[in-house]
Every structure is written in C-alpha cells, then in structure tokens.
Scaffold this motif. Structure first.
Motif, PDB file in Angstrom:
ATOM      1  N   MET A   1      -4.725  79.145  26.147  1.00 22.17           N
ATOM      2  CA  MET A   1      -5.622  78.274  26.888  1.00 22.17           C
ATOM      3  C   MET A   1      -6.339  77.364  25.892  1.00 22.17           C
ATOM      4  O   MET A   1      -6.856  77.819  24.881  1.00 22.17           O
ATOM      5  CB  MET A   1      -6.625  79.133  27.669  1.00 22.17           C
ATOM      6  N   THR A   2      -6.377  76.103  26.199  1.00 23.03           N
ATOM      7  CA  THR A   2      -7.068  75.149  25.328  1.00 23.03           C
ATOM      8  C   THR A   2      -8.578  75.308  25.482  1.00 23.03           C
ATOM      9  O   THR A   2      -9.061  75.870  26.467  1.00 23.03           O
ATOM     10  CB  THR A   2      -6.682  73.702  25.659  1.00 23.03           C
ATOM     11  N   ILE A   3      -9.298  74.778  24.515  1.00 18.06           N
ATOM     12  CA  ILE A   3     -10.761  74.837  24.581  1.00 18.06           C
ATOM     13  C   ILE A   3     -11.256  74.074  25.808  1.00 18.06           C
ATOM     14  O   ILE A   3     -12.156  74.528  26.515  1.00 18.06           O
ATOM     15  CB  ILE A   3     -11.390  74.280  23.289  1.00 18.06           C
ATOM     16  N   GLU A   4     -10.619  72.926  26.083  1.00 17.81           N
ATOM     17  CA  GLU A   4     -11.034  72.124  27.245  1.00 17.81           C
ATOM     18  C   GLU A   4     -10.833  72.902  28.545  1.00 17.81           C
ATOM     19  O   GLU A   4     -11.681  72.852  29.438  1.00 17.81           O
ATOM     20  CB  GLU A   4     -10.273  70.801  27.284  1.00 17.81           C
ATOM     21  N   ALA A   5      -9.715  73.607  28.651  1.00 19.59           N
ATOM     22  CA  ALA A   5      -9.444  74.397  29.855  1.00 19.59           C
ATOM     23  C   ALA A   5     -10.462  75.529  29.983  1.00 19.59           C
ATOM     24  O   ALA A   5     -10.933  75.835  31.084  1.00 19.59           O
ATOM     25  CB  ALA A   5      -8.024  74.955  29.829  1.00 19.59           C
ATOM     26  N   ARG A   6     -10.800  76.140  28.869  1.00 23.52           N
ATOM     27  CA  ARG A   6     -11.800  77.219  28.876  1.00 23.52           C
ATOM     28  C   ARG A   6     -13.164  76.674  29.300  1.00 23.52           C
ATOM     29  O   ARG A   6     -13.878  77.307  30.083  1.00 23.52           O
ATOM     30  CB  ARG A   6     -11.874  77.852  27.486  1.00 23.52           C
ATOM     31  N   LEU A  43     -26.988  81.743  32.103  1.00 25.00           N
ATOM     32  CA  LEU A  43     -27.434  81.254  30.800  1.00 25.00           C
ATOM     33  C   LEU A  43     -26.399  81.561  29.715  1.00 25.00           C
ATOM     34  O   LEU A  43     -26.091  80.708  28.884  1.00 25.00           O
ATOM     35  CB  LEU A  43     -28.782  81.870  30.431  1.00 25.00           C
ATOM     36  N   ARG A  44     -25.815  82.767  29.738  1.00 26.43           N
ATOM     37  CA  ARG A  44     -24.791  83.111  28.752  1.00 26.43           C
ATOM     38  C   ARG A  44     -23.583  82.193  28.880  1.00 26.43           C
ATOM     39  O   ARG A  44     -23.007  81.771  27.879  1.00 26.43           O
ATOM     40  CB  ARG A  44     -24.379  84.575  28.884  1.00 26.43           C
ATOM     41  N   LEU A  45     -23.195  81.884  30.124  1.00 28.95           N
ATOM     42  CA  LEU A  45     -22.084  80.954  30.329  1.00 28.95           C
ATOM     43  C   LEU A  45     -22.419  79.581  29.760  1.00 28.95           C
ATOM     44  O   LEU A  45     -21.589  78.961  29.085  1.00 28.95           O
ATOM     45  CB  LEU A  45     -21.755  80.828  31.818  1.00 28.95           C
ATOM     46  N   ILE A  49     -20.428  77.557  26.901  1.00 28.72           N
ATOM     47  CA  ILE A  49     -19.924  76.199  27.138  1.00 28.72           C
ATOM     48  C   ILE A  49     -20.423  75.266  26.035  1.00 28.72           C
ATOM     49  O   ILE A  49     -19.648  74.498  25.449  1.00 28.72           O
ATOM     50  CB  ILE A  49     -20.361  75.683  28.532  1.00 28.72           C
ATOM     51  N   THR A  50     -21.711  75.333  25.738  1.00 34.33           N
ATOM     52  CA  THR A  50     -22.300  74.478  24.698  1.00 34.33           C
ATOM     53  C   THR A  50     -21.645  74.731  23.351  1.00 34.33           C
ATOM     54  O   THR A  50     -21.332  73.789  22.618  1.00 34.33           O
ATOM     55  CB  THR A  50     -23.822  74.726  24.619  1.00 34.33           C
ATOM     56  N   SER A  51     -21.406  75.989  23.038  1.00 40.21           N
ATOM     57  CA  SER A  51     -20.767  76.344  21.775  1.00 40.21           C
ATOM     58  C   SER A  51     -19.343  75.772  21.701  1.00 40.21           C
ATOM     59  O   SER A  51     -18.947  75.215  20.681  1.00 40.21           O
ATOM     60  CB  SER A  51     -20.735  77.865  21.631  1.00 40.21           C
ATOM     61  N   THR A  56     -15.437  70.959  19.889  1.00 43.41           N
ATOM     62  CA  THR A  56     -14.481  69.909  20.224  1.00 43.41           C
ATOM     63  C   THR A  56     -14.901  68.543  19.689  1.00 43.41           C
ATOM     64  O   THR A  56     -14.148  67.590  19.782  1.00 43.41           O
ATOM     65  CB  THR A  56     -14.262  69.790  21.750  1.00 43.41           C
ATOM     66  N   HIS A  57     -16.121  68.440  19.173  1.00 40.32           N
ATOM     67  CA  HIS A  57     -16.613  67.142  18.667  1.00 40.32           C
ATOM     68  C   HIS A  57     -16.568  67.071  17.189  1.00 40.32           C
ATOM     69  O   HIS A  57     -16.688  67.848  16.412  1.00 40.32           O
ATOM     70  CB  HIS A  57     -18.049  66.880  19.155  1.00 40.32           C
TER      71      HIS A  57
END
Length: 57
Positions: A1-6, A43-45, A49-51, A56-57
């Motif tokens: 699974m790609t990071i974007e998909a995750r 909040l954990r999700l 997501i932020t991490s 990706t940047h």
C-alpha cells in the motif's frame, strides 16, 4: 500500500469516527467514557495522518 493510499484510508476512518462521535453526542444519555475513547482514537489517527503527510513532502 502506498503512503497516499494509507493516508486516504486513515482519513476515511477519521471521518467515520467523527460521525460516530457526533451521533454519540446527540444521544440523550451520551456515554462520557465512550466519547473520550472515540476522541482519543480520532486524535491518534490524525497524528498518524500528519506524520505520513510529512513523509510525502
């Protein structure tokens, strides 16, 4: 699974949790323990997501 998909998958789970929290809040006998647990999971999700977005940047 790609990071974007995750990120998309986690975003979907985050939105679902938000909807569940809103439903619980509207209940006449909202369970404060359940609300706290749901908000902590949300909040954990968001943190995950932020991490992932930072990677990706």
């Amino acid at each position: 699974m790609t990071i974007e998909a995750r990120i998309r998958e986690l975003g979907n789970r985050h939105r679902t949790l938000d909807e569940t929290i809103q439903q619980e809040i509207r209940r006449p006998s909202a369970d404060p323990t359940r609300l706290r647990e749901l908000k902590q999971r949300k909040l954990r999700l968001k943190e995950e997501i932020t991490s992932l977005e930072a990677r990706t940047h």
